[in-house]
Design a protein around this motif. Sequence first.
Motif, short mmCIF file in Angstrom:
data_model
loop_
_atom_site.label_atom_id
_atom_site.label_comp_id
_atom_site.label_asym_id
_atom_site.label_seq_id
_atom_site.Cartn_x
_atom_site.Cartn_y
_atom_site.Cartn_z
N ARG A 184 0.83 -1.20 0.00
CA ARG A 184 0.00 0.00 0.00
C ARG A 184 0.87 1.26 0.00
NH1 ARG A 184 -2.98 1.06 5.39
NH2 ARG A 184 -0.78 1.24 5.92
N GLU A 185 1.89 1.28 0.85
CA GLU A 185 2.78 2.44 0.92
C GLU A 185 3.50 2.67 -0.40
OE1 GLU A 185 5.42 2.54 4.29
OE2 GLU A 185 3.87 1.67 5.57
N LEU A 186 4.01 1.60 -1.02
CA LEU A 186 4.70 1.73 -2.30
C LEU A 186 3.79 2.30 -3.38
CD1 LEU A 186 6.61 -1.65 -2.32
CD2 LEU A 186 7.67 0.60 -2.45
N LEU A 187 2.57 1.79 -3.43
CA LEU A 187 1.63 2.26 -4.45
C LEU A 187 1.24 3.72 -4.20
CD1 LEU A 187 -0.56 -0.93 -4.86
CD2 LEU A 187 1.17 -0.04 -6.44
N GLN A 188 1.05 4.08 -2.95
CA GLN A 188 0.71 5.47 -2.64
C GLN A 188 1.85 6.40 -3.03
OE1 GLN A 188 -0.42 5.17 1.51
NE2 GLN A 188 -2.57 4.86 1.00
N LYS A 189 3.08 5.99 -2.79
CA LYS A 189 4.23 6.81 -3.16
C LYS A 189 4.35 6.98 -4.66
CE LYS A 189 7.05 5.89 0.89
NZ LYS A 189 8.24 5.22 1.43
N ASN A 190 3.75 6.06 -5.41
CA ASN A 190 3.79 6.12 -6.87
C ASN A 190 2.50 6.69 -7.45
OD1 ASN A 190 6.33 4.75 -8.15
ND2 ASN A 190 5.89 3.65 -6.25
N GLY A 191 1.72 7.35 -6.63
CA GLY A 191 0.55 8.07 -7.13
C GLY A 191 -0.76 7.32 -7.17
N TYR A 192 -0.80 6.10 -6.67
CA TYR A 192 -2.05 5.33 -6.64
C TYR A 192 -2.80 5.60 -5.34
CZ TYR A 192 -0.36 2.54 -10.57
OH TYR A 192 0.09 2.14 -11.79
N LYS A 193 -4.11 5.54 -5.41
CA LYS A 193 -4.92 5.57 -4.20
C LYS A 193 -5.10 4.11 -3.79
CE LYS A 193 -7.28 9.87 -5.04
NZ LYS A 193 -8.56 10.56 -5.12
N ALA A 194 -4.38 3.71 -2.78
CA ALA A 194 -4.37 2.31 -2.36
C ALA A 194 -4.79 2.22 -0.89
CB ALA A 194 -2.99 1.71 -2.55
N TYR A 195 -5.56 1.19 -0.59
CA TYR A 195 -6.08 0.98 0.75
C TYR A 195 -5.99 -0.50 1.12
CZ TYR A 195 -8.30 5.27 -0.83
OH TYR A 195 -8.53 6.51 -1.36
N LEU A 196 -6.02 -0.79 2.39
CA LEU A 196 -6.08 -2.17 2.85
C LEU A 196 -7.52 -2.50 3.22
CD1 LEU A 196 -3.04 -2.67 5.24
CD2 LEU A 196 -3.22 -3.11 2.81
N THR A 197 -7.92 -3.70 2.92
CA THR A 197 -9.23 -4.18 3.32
C THR A 197 -9.15 -5.69 3.52
OG1 THR A 197 -11.59 -4.10 2.84
CG2 THR A 197 -10.12 -4.51 0.97
N ARG A 198 -10.14 -6.24 4.15
CA ARG A 198 -10.20 -7.69 4.33
C ARG A 198 -10.64 -8.34 3.02
NH1 ARG A 198 -8.10 -9.99 8.88
NH2 ARG A 198 -9.42 -11.74 8.36
N ASN A 199 -10.17 -9.55 2.81
CA ASN A 199 -10.59 -10.34 1.65
C ASN A 199 -11.98 -10.90 1.98
OD1 ASN A 199 -11.00 -12.18 -0.38
ND2 ASN A 199 -8.98 -13.11 -0.22
N PRO A 200 -13.00 -10.53 1.21
CA PRO A 200 -14.34 -11.01 1.52
C PRO A 200 -14.56 -12.48 1.19
CG PRO A 200 -14.37 -9.74 -0.50
CD PRO A 200 -12.98 -9.63 0.07
N HIS A 201 -13.66 -13.07 0.39
CA HIS A 201 -13.81 -14.47 -0.02
C HIS A 201 -12.47 -15.21 0.12
CE1 HIS A 201 -17.53 -12.98 -1.72
NE2 HIS A 201 -16.85 -12.14 -2.46
N PRO A 202 -11.94 -15.32 1.35
CA PRO A 202 -10.62 -15.95 1.49
C PRO A 202 -10.66 -17.46 1.28
CG PRO A 202 -11.53 -15.47 3.63
CD PRO A 202 -12.48 -14.89 2.62
N GLU A 203 -9.61 -17.97 0.69
CA GLU A 203 -9.41 -19.41 0.55
C GLU A 203 -8.58 -19.86 1.76
OE1 GLU A 203 -10.57 -21.28 -2.06
OE2 GLU A 203 -11.52 -19.50 -2.92
N ASP A 204 -8.58 -21.14 2.05
CA ASP A 204 -7.86 -21.65 3.21
C ASP A 204 -6.36 -21.39 3.16
OD1 ASP A 204 -10.17 -22.59 4.38
OD2 ASP A 204 -9.95 -24.61 3.56
N ASP A 205 -5.77 -21.36 1.96
CA ASP A 205 -4.32 -21.24 1.83
C ASP A 205 -3.85 -19.83 1.44
OD1 ASP A 205 -5.38 -21.27 -0.71
OD2 ASP A 205 -3.77 -22.49 -1.55
N CYS B 298 -2.97 -14.06 5.11
CA CYS B 298 -3.47 -13.12 6.11
C CYS B 298 -4.94 -12.72 5.96
CB CYS B 298 -2.61 -11.88 6.13
SG CYS B 298 -2.73 -10.89 4.61
N GLY B 299 -5.47 -12.79 4.76
CA GLY B 299 -6.85 -12.38 4.55
C GLY B 299 -7.01 -10.90 4.25
N TYR B 300 -5.89 -10.18 4.07
CA TYR B 300 -5.95 -8.77 3.69
C TYR B 300 -5.56 -8.63 2.23
CZ TYR B 300 -6.56 -7.10 8.43
OH TYR B 300 -7.08 -6.84 9.66
N VAL B 301 -6.17 -7.63 1.59
CA VAL B 301 -5.84 -7.33 0.20
C VAL B 301 -5.59 -5.84 0.07
CG1 VAL B 301 -7.16 -9.26 -0.75
CG2 VAL B 301 -8.27 -7.06 -0.47
#
Length: 76
Positions: free
Chosen positions: A18-39, A42-45
């Motif tokens: 997220r930090e890297l993308l923000q430094k390169n001009g993207y609007k990036a955020y962290l959120t939970r994965n609404p459809h995580p698989e077992d493997d 962390c469950g974050y995207v």
Amino acid sequence: MSKKGIKVGSVTYAMKGRELLQKNGYKAYLTRNPHPEDDEGCGYVIYVNNPDKNCFEILRRNNIKIRGTVDLGDFL
């Protein structure tokens, strides 16, 4: 507008990505994965409005392993 989340292996990589993308001009955020698989770790995207090839390349160049994408649909 595409609502895609970029799946990574850990919350640490998600925060760093997220930090890297923000430094390169993207609007990036962290959120939970609404459809995580077992493997899927962390469950974050990293959510980026309309991610493009450059966005993925920035993450790869900085050794952030991309585990795929997930459609966030109405989750956000």
